[in-house]
Scaffold this motif. Structure first.
Motif, PDB file in Angstrom:
ATOM      1  N   HIS A   1      -9.118   5.045  -2.208  1.00 31.07           N
ATOM      2  CA  HIS A   1      -9.072   6.413  -2.759  1.00 31.07           C
ATOM      3  C   HIS A   1      -8.913   7.446  -1.645  1.00 31.07           C
TER       4      HIS A   1
ATOM      5  N   LEU B   1     -12.502  14.276   2.370  1.00 27.13           N
ATOM      6  CA  LEU B   1     -13.091  15.551   1.968  1.00 27.13           C
ATOM      7  C   LEU B   1     -12.571  16.679   2.865  1.00 27.13           C
TER       8      LEU B   1
ATOM      9  N   PHE C   1     -21.265  12.390 -13.222  1.00 27.50           N
ATOM     10  CA  PHE C   1     -19.938  11.799 -13.047  1.00 27.50           C
ATOM     11  C   PHE C   1     -20.023  10.278 -13.148  1.00 27.50           C
TER      12      PHE C   1
ATOM     13  N   PHE D   1     -19.850  19.023  -1.995  1.00 23.91           N
ATOM     14  CA  PHE D   1     -19.454  17.612  -2.005  1.00 23.91           C
ATOM     15  C   PHE D   1     -20.135  16.801  -0.904  1.00 23.91           C
TER      16      PHE D   1
ATOM     17  N   GLY E   1      -5.423  17.441 -16.036  1.00 21.52           N
ATOM     18  CA  GLY E   1      -5.607  16.823 -14.725  1.00 21.52           C
ATOM     19  C   GLY E   1      -6.805  15.894 -14.696  1.00 21.52           C
ATOM     20  N   ALA E   2      -7.829  16.237 -15.461  1.00 20.91           N
ATOM     21  CA  ALA E   2      -9.058  15.430 -15.458  1.00 20.91           C
ATOM     22  C   ALA E   2      -8.850  14.090 -16.155  1.00 20.91           C
TER      23      ALA E   2
ATOM     24  N   PRO F   1      -8.341  18.356 -10.342  1.00 16.40           N
ATOM     25  CA  PRO F   1      -9.319  17.417 -10.909  1.00 16.40           C
ATOM     26  C   PRO F   1      -9.083  15.977 -10.471  1.00 16.40           C
ATOM     27  N   ASP F   2      -7.822  15.557 -10.317  1.00 17.40           N
ATOM     28  CA  ASP F   2      -7.590  14.160  -9.966  1.00 17.40           C
ATOM     29  C   ASP F   2      -8.016  13.853  -8.520  1.00 17.40           C
TER      30      ASP F   2
ATOM     31  N   ASP G   1      -7.108  22.386 -17.223  1.00 13.70           N
ATOM     32  CA  ASP G   1      -7.598  21.407 -16.258  1.00 13.70           C
ATOM     33  C   ASP G   1      -7.974  20.081 -16.916  1.00 13.70           C
TER      34      ASP G   1
ATOM     35  N   LYS H   1     -18.052   9.385  -3.516  1.00 11.28           N
ATOM     36  CA  LYS H   1     -19.404   9.941  -3.326  1.00 11.28           C
ATOM     37  C   LYS H   1     -20.430   9.165  -4.153  1.00 11.28           C
TER      38      LYS H   1
ATOM     39  N   LEU I   1     -19.111  20.590  -9.749  1.00  8.39           N
ATOM     40  CA  LEU I   1     -19.631  20.683  -8.381  1.00  8.39           C
ATOM     41  C   LEU I   1     -18.778  21.635  -7.539  1.00  8.39           C
TER      42      LEU I   1
ATOM     43  N   ARG J   1       0.807  -1.223   0.000  1.00 10.32           N
ATOM     44  CA  ARG J   1       0.000   0.000   0.000  1.00 10.32           C
ATOM     45  C   ARG J   1       0.843   1.278   0.000  1.00 10.32           C
TER      46      ARG J   1
ATOM     47  N   ARG K   1     -10.515  15.425  -7.120  1.00  7.63           N
ATOM     48  CA  ARG K   1     -11.978  15.379  -7.270  1.00  7.63           C
ATOM     49  C   ARG K   1     -12.441  14.040  -7.847  1.00  7.63           C
ATOM     50  N   ARG K   2     -11.665  13.497  -8.774  1.00  8.47           N
ATOM     51  CA  ARG K   2     -12.004  12.185  -9.326  1.00  8.47           C
ATOM     52  C   ARG K   2     -12.120  11.148  -8.202  1.00  8.47           C
TER      53      ARG K   2
ATOM     54  N   THR L   1     -23.124  14.406  -9.426  1.00  9.38           N
ATOM     55  CA  THR L   1     -22.537  13.102  -9.087  1.00  9.38           C
ATOM     56  C   THR L   1     -23.091  12.023 -10.013  1.00  9.38           C
TER      57      THR L   1
ATOM     58  N   LEU M   1     -12.575  11.737  -4.927  1.00  8.79           N
ATOM     59  CA  LEU M   1     -13.679  12.083  -4.016  1.00  8.79           C
ATOM     60  C   LEU M   1     -15.033  11.759  -4.650  1.00  8.79           C
ATOM     61  N   LEU M   2     -15.183  12.089  -5.926  1.00  8.81           N
ATOM     62  CA  LEU M   2     -16.466  11.839  -6.591  1.00  8.81           C
ATOM     63  C   LEU M   2     -16.709  10.345  -6.787  1.00  8.81           C
TER      64      LEU M   2
ATOM     65  N   ARG N   1      -9.970  19.771   1.651  1.00  6.10           N
ATOM     66  CA  ARG N   1     -10.312  21.194   1.783  1.00  6.10           C
ATOM     67  C   ARG N   1      -9.269  21.955   2.590  1.00  6.10           C
TER      68      ARG N   1
ATOM     69  N   TYR O   1      -5.190  10.423 -14.823  1.00  5.02           N
ATOM     70  CA  TYR O   1      -5.158   9.092 -14.205  1.00  5.02           C
ATOM     71  C   TYR O   1      -5.596   8.014 -15.190  1.00  5.02           C
TER      72      TYR O   1
ATOM     73  N   ILE P   1      -8.471  20.116  -3.104  1.00  6.42           N
ATOM     74  CA  ILE P   1      -9.762  19.792  -3.724  1.00  6.42           C
ATOM     75  C   ILE P   1      -9.939  20.515  -5.067  1.00  6.42           C
TER      76      ILE P   1
ATOM     77  N   THR Q   1     -17.351  17.061 -15.757  1.00  5.02           N
ATOM     78  CA  THR Q   1     -17.835  15.995 -14.871  1.00  5.02           C
ATOM     79  C   THR Q   1     -17.061  15.979 -13.556  1.00  5.02           C
ATOM     80  N   LEU Q   2     -15.901  16.665 -13.521  1.00  2.06           N
ATOM     81  CA  LEU Q   2     -15.129  16.736 -12.280  1.00  2.06           C
ATOM     82  C   LEU Q   2     -15.193  18.105 -11.621  1.00  2.06           C
ATOM     83  N   THR Q   3     -15.418  19.126 -12.426  1.00  4.64           N
ATOM     84  CA  THR Q   3     -15.298  20.479 -11.874  1.00  4.64           C
ATOM     85  C   THR Q   3     -16.641  21.175 -11.636  1.00  4.64           C
TER      86      THR Q   3
END
Lengths: 596, 596
Positions: B412, B316, B563, A594, A518-519, B345-346, A515, B355, A589, A436, B348-349, B560, B351-352, B320, A522, B342, A585-587
Motif C-alpha cells: 500500500h 504519509l 476504520f 495520522f 472515492g471512499a 479517500p482512496d 467523496d 496504520k 481523521l 509490481r 486515506r484507505r 482508526t 494509509l489507514l 502530505r 477500490y 492525502i 471511516t476514511l475522512t
C-alpha cells in the motif's frame, strides 16, 4: 530460472469454446481470421516467445539497459535487439494493424494471446513494441493524411517504434498540471520544450527512429487539462514528404533504476526546442491520449495475466518435484523419501488460487478484446454502441483486477517455493518484481477504481453495468436446467443482485457527498472483478461441458470453478462491507492526526 | 531515500498504557526495569537506530555483501561493521540477557521496541545480531556448564555472533530428511560433515568468531526427525577451557543472490569434518532447536511490523507533500496548484489500512513478548502455565500475520507513491523486497498455519484459544458500560463466538479427514489474526481514553479502530467461508489435472 510454455490449449478454449471468436470474426467480416490461420498464429507465436523471448528474460533482469551520458544513447541487454529484428521479420508487429499501412488486418482479439505470451515470456522486452500500438492508434484516429502516410507504415512494420510522453516530475495522474511548452514555428511545426519522465522505450537501439507522442501546452492554452495538445516528435526529424533529416533536439537524460522490468528502458526525456507536429485539434490532446490509454490499459491487464500464468506454471512444476513432509492423511507416495508438496492442501490452495485467477482472468481479458472488435467492426449500430459501453465499463476492471491478481499470483507462486522463491536463480522473485509495476503504470488501481465508479457507473448512469448484469441474467436463464452448471447459477444471481444493490446504495450516498465515490471505489472495483470472474467461471464450465475437451480438462474447469465459488468469491463480503461503510471511516481523521 | 523515525509515542502507549508493562515488570521482580530506565532505553535506541542504522539501509541494499571464493571470507557493506561495533559498545547486545553472562537482565518485553526499531531502520543489518539470540537461548537451556561458561559471555557481549544451521538443499520444512553427519571423536568432540544452505550471518567480518548451532545425525541415529542432534561448531576452534585454537573446517562456499535484504549474508556453509560439541541429549536436537525457533518466530513478526511502520511513515510524508488532483468534494487547498493526495479517500484507505495493521499489530507483538516474561518469571504457577499456552497459540499468529501484513503495508505504501514508488531512489521498493522474506523464513505462513490449527488448537485441545477467548470476554464484560468503546463490544463478542464455532466445526470434520486441518489452516490463521487485532484495537481505544494522551492522539486511536472494524475486520467473512468450505474443494483435482 523460470521457464515458460504458452498455454495454447487454454488460450484456444477461451477464444473458441467460451467466446466463440471464430464465428464472431467471420460475422464481423474478418474473413482471413479462419481457425486455421488463428491456430497457425498461436503456434508460431508460442514458438517465438518460448524460444526467442523467454530465454532472454533473466539476462534482461540481470544486465538491464545502460545509458551513455555523453551521447544519450541507450543500449538494451544482449540479445534484445536481435529478438526485435526477428519479431519484425516475422511480421508480428503488424498482426492486427490496418492492411492499408502494411498490417495483416487480423482482428484485435486475434492478437491478444500473442500479447499474453510476449508478456509472460519477457515483460520488459514486450514494452518496446507495446508503445508503438498507442502511437499507431493515435495517428489512425487523429492524424492528418500526410502524418498517417509518413509515420504509420514504419510504425506498423516495426521499423520505427513509438512512445507516449505524458508524465512530468510534478504530474502523473493530474496531467492538468503539465508544463511542457509548444511554440508555433514559421513552417507550421512546433518547437517542443520540457522534461518528461517515466517514458517507456524513450530511447533504445532497436530501430533508427523513435516517434514520440508528446503532451504539451500551446502559448494560448487555457490552464488545466483543457489546455493540453498532442504533438508528434520524432527522434530523427521527418519532413512532410517523409524524408529523414537531422537529429531532433530530444534526448534521453537518464534511465530510472527500478524494482523490476530492468530491461525496459524507462527514460527521462529532455525536449529542447524539438521539432514537432500537432496531431488533432489544439487543446484537445488529452482526449486523443485517452483513446490510446484505453487500449494500453487492457494491454497492461494482459501483462498481469501473463506473469501470473508463468508464475503458476513454475510453481506447479516445483510442487510436483519438491519432496517435503507427508500428507496429513497419510503418505501418498510411500516409495519416495517424502510426498511431493502438491499433496498438501495449503499448497493446493495457493496453486488453485492462481489457476482460478489466471484461467478466469484469461476469458475476461480476451472477451474485452473481442468487444473492441465488435465496437469497431459490427454492422449493427446498437451492437457497436453496447460493445463500446461494455468495454468502457470493463476496461478499469480488466486493467486493475488482472494486475492486482498478478501481484497476488506471483506472491503465491513464490510462496510455493519456500525460501528458494526468494533466491534469484529460481526466477520467481523476478516475476514478483516485474508484476509490481502493473498496478502502477497506465493509471494506478486507485485511478482505475475512480474511473469505474466515478465515470463509468455514476456519470454514465451505469450503462456498462446494466449490460453486464444482462449478460449474467441471460446466462443464468439459459442454464437454469443445465445440471453441469446448476450449482453456480443461484450464487451468481445472488451476487449480481447484490452488485446492483451496492451500486444504488453508493449512488444515493454520493448525491449527498461526492467523496463517497472515492471512499467506495477500490472495494467496488474488486467486488466487480470477483463477480465478473464468477460469471466467466460459470460460462467456462458450461462451455467446457458442451465441448469436445477431454474429461481431464473438463474436471479441471469444474473443480476450479467450485474452488473459486467456495473460496475466492466470498472475498466479496469483505468488499461489500467496506462499500457499505460510511465515508466518515476514511475522512474523520485530520491529516495531522495520522501519526500516532 | 526512505527515512525512519522511531515511533516512541506509540511504543510507549502500547507498552505502558495498553499493556501495563511497568507494573508487570515490577511484579515479576525486574526491579531495574523502572519507567525511567525503559524511557532511556527507548530514547537511546531511537538515537542509535535513526542515526547509525537507518542511513546504512540503502547502501546495504545497493552494495550488498561480497564473498571471496579463495578464502571464503564475506565482506559486509561499508559502515556495517562500524555500526556493529557501536552496537556492542553501547551494550545493546546483552540488553535482555542474563546478568550471569554479562547481560543487563532487562525483561524480554523491554527489548522488543529496540528490536522493532532495528528492523525498521535496517532489516538486513538486524539479522546479524538476531541469530546470536537463538544460540544464546539454546546454550542457556541445553548447554553443559562448560559450554555456557565458554560460549555465552562472548555471545552476550556481542564479541562473537551465532547462527542456526538447519536447512539443507533437499530439506527445509522437513528436517527429518537431513543428511549432515556427526562422527564421534576420541576427545569427546564430533566431526561434522555436510552442507547447510540459507545460513543467515554464516560468515561476516563483524567478529573474530562465529558460533554455529548445527543439526546433524549421529552414526546410530534413527531415521527421520527423531534422529537429529544439535552441535555447536565454532568458526575458530574453542577448547573446553575457552582457549582459541586454529580455524575450524567450516567455510562459506557462496552467498545467495536474493530479492532483498542484500546486506544480510545468506550463506551456503560447508562443514568438512569440522570440530563440534553435542548440546543436550543425542537425537533430541530438533526439540532444542524448536526452543530457539519460537522466539525467532516472534522476532520475525516484529520485522514485518518494523518494515510496515517505516513504509507507512514515508507514505504519509509523501501523501502530505505530493500535490495531485482536487478532492471530489471540492478543492481543499485552493491556494495550491492541486490538493495534497492525502485528501483523497482512496489514499486515506491505504494509509489507514497500514496504520490499523501497524498500531494494532504493535500491541499484539509486544503483548506476546510480555507473555514470554510472564511464562519465565511469574511466581504463580498457573500464570506461568497460562502465559506459556497463550504464547504457543499466539506465536504463529504473530509471526504469520505481522509478516503478511508487512507485505501488505509495504504494498500500500509503495502504491501511495504511484510510479515513483517503483523507482529505487525513493526507497519504497526496497522495503517491499525486504518484507518479502519475512513470510518465508522461520517457517512459511502455511507452516505457521499448520502449527496453529494442527498443533496448538487440535493437539492441545485449544488451550491457548480458550485463554484468548476468556481475555476477550473479560474485556467485553468490563467495558459493557463504557461509552468510549461500547460500539466495539458487540462486534468483538460476535467474532469471538464465531471463532469458537469455526474451531469446533473444523475439529469435527478433521476427525473424519485429517486433511481438513491443512485445508482450513491458512484461513483460520488469518481469521484469528483479524479477531485478535479487533481485541487489541478495542483495548487500545479503552486505554487511550483512560490515559492522559492528547485529544489528537485519542482521536487517532478511536477513528482508526472504527476504520478497522468497518473496513478490515469484515475480511473475516471471506476467511470464514473458506474455513467452512469442504476439503474437497482443494483435493478433488488430480495433481496431473492442474494444467489446463
Amino acid at each position: 530460472m523460470s521457464t515458460y510454455k504458452a498455454p495454447l490449449a487454454d488460450m484456444r478454449f477461451a477464444l473458441f469454446d467460451v467466446l466463440g471468436a471464430e464465428a464472431a470474426f467471420q460475422r464481423l467480416g474478418y474473413t482471413d481470421a479462419s481457425r486455421d490461420v488463428l491456430d497457425a498464429v498461436l503456434e508460431e507465436g508460442a514458438r517465438f516467445t518460448e524460444t526467442v523471448l523467454a530465454p532472454l528474460n533473466s539476462v534482461g533482469d540481470q544486465i538491464g539497459c545502460s545509458h551513455d551520458k555523453a551521447s544519450g544513447a541507450v543500449t538494451t541487454p544482449p540479445g534484445f535487439k536481435q529478438a526485435y529484428a526477428q519479431y519484425v521479420e516475422g511480421g508480428w508487429s503488424g498482426l492486427t494493424a490496418d492492411t492499408r499501412f502494411g498490417g495483416q488486418g487480423l482482428p484485435h482479439a486475434a492478437g491478444v494471446p500473442l500479447k499474453e505470451m510476449i508478456d509472460a515470456a519477457n515483460l520488459a522486452w514486450g514494452n518496446f513494441p507495446l508503445l508503438s500500438h498507442g502511437a499507431t492508434e493515435a495517428l489512425l484516429h487523429h492524424g492528418e493524411e500526410w502524418q498517417q502516410e509518413v509515420f504509420l507504415k514504419p510504425l506498423v512494420e516495426g521499423r520505427w517504434t513509438g512512445t507516449m510522453c505524458l508524465t512530468e516530475p510534478h504530474c502523473g495522474t493530474d496531467l492538468g498540471l503539465l508544463k511542457t511548452r509548444a511554440e508555433p514555428q514559421a513552417d507550421g511545426s512546433y518547437a517542443i520544450t520540457g522534461t518528461k519522465i517515466f517514458i517507456t522505450a524513450g530511447e533504445h537501439d532497436f530501430t533508427d527512429n523513435i516517434i514520440h507522442l508528446v503532451l504539451a501546452r500551446l502559448p494560448d492554452a487555457p490552464a488545466g487539462s483543457k489546455g493540453i495538445s498532442l504533438f508528434i516528435v520524432p527522434k530523427v526529424k521527418v519532413a512532410r514528404d517523409g524524408r529523414l533529416g537531422e537529429a531532433n533536439a530530444v534526448r534521453c537524460g537518464s534511465l530510472e533504476h527500478k524494482m523490476g522490468i530492468h530491461a525496459s528502458a524507462t527514460c527521462v526525456m529532455n525536449f529542447d526546442g524539438a521539432q514537432g507536429y500537432l496531431i488533432g485539434q489544439p487543446h484537445k490532446g488529452l482526449m486523443a491520449m485517452f483513446t490510446m490509454m484505453n487500449t494500453a490499459r487492457l494491454a497492461v491487464g494482459l501483462q498481469g495475466l501473463g506473469l501470473s500464468d508463468r508464475a503458476l506454471q513454475n510453481a506447479l512444476r516445483y510442487a510436483r518435484e519438491r519432496l517435503q513432509m507427508r500428507a496429513l492423511s497419510g503418505a501418498k507416495f510411500p516409495e519416495l523419501a517424502a510426498d511431493p508438496i502438491i499433496v498438501h492442501p495449503d499448497v493446493r490452495r495457493m496453486l488453485l488460487t492462481c489457476k482460478a485467477l489466471v484461467e478466469g482472468g484469461r476469458v475476461m481479458g480476451y472477451d474485452a478484446a473481442l468487444l473492441v472488435d465488435l465496437a469497431h467492426a459490427s454492422g449493427d449500430e446498437k451492437e457497436r454502441a453496447d460493445a463500446d459501453a461494455l468495454i468502457g465499463f470493463m476496461t478499469p476492471i480488466v486493467k486493475a483486477c488482472l494486475t492486482e491478481w498478478g501481484v497476488e499470483c506471483t506472491y503465491h507462486a513464490l510462496q510455493c517455493f519456500g525460501g528458494h522463491g526468494y533466491i534469484a536463480e529460481h526466477g520467481m522473485e523476478q516475476l514478483a518484481r516485474d508484476a509490481r509495476i502493473t498496478t502502477l503504470y497506465e493509471g494506478t488501481t486507485g485511478i482505475q477504481a475512480l474511473d469505474l465508479l466515478g465515470r463509468k457507473v455514476m456519470q454514465l448512469q451505469g450503462a456498462g453495468l446494466k449490460l453486464m448484469l444482462e449478460r449474467i441474467e441471460r446466462f443464468c436463464a439459459e442454464h437454469e436446467g443445465n445440471a453441469a452448471v446448476a450449482e453456480f447459477v443461484a450464487p451468481l444471481r445472488a451476487k449480481a443482485a447484490q452488485w446492483q444493490q451496492l451500486t444504488m446504495s453508493v449512488g444515493k450516498r454520493a448525491m449527498a457527498n461526492p467523496d463517497e465515490v472515492g471512499a467506495a471505489a477500490y472495494d467496488y472495483l474488486m467486488y466487480s472483478g470477483y463477480v465478473s470472474l464468477a460469471y466467466w467461471w460459470a460460462r467456462s464450465v458450461a462451455a467446457s461441458e458442451a465441448s469436445a475437451q477431454s474429461e481431464r480438462f473438463k474436471a479441471g474447469k469444474r473443480e476450479t470453478a467450485r474452488f473459486f465459488f467456495a473460496r475466492l468469491l466470498p472475498r466479496c463480503e469483505g468488499h461489500a462491507a467496506a462499500i457499505g461503510a460510511s465515508v466518515e471511516t476514511l475522512t474523520a481523521l485530520d491529516a495531522e492526526a495520522f501519526d500516532a
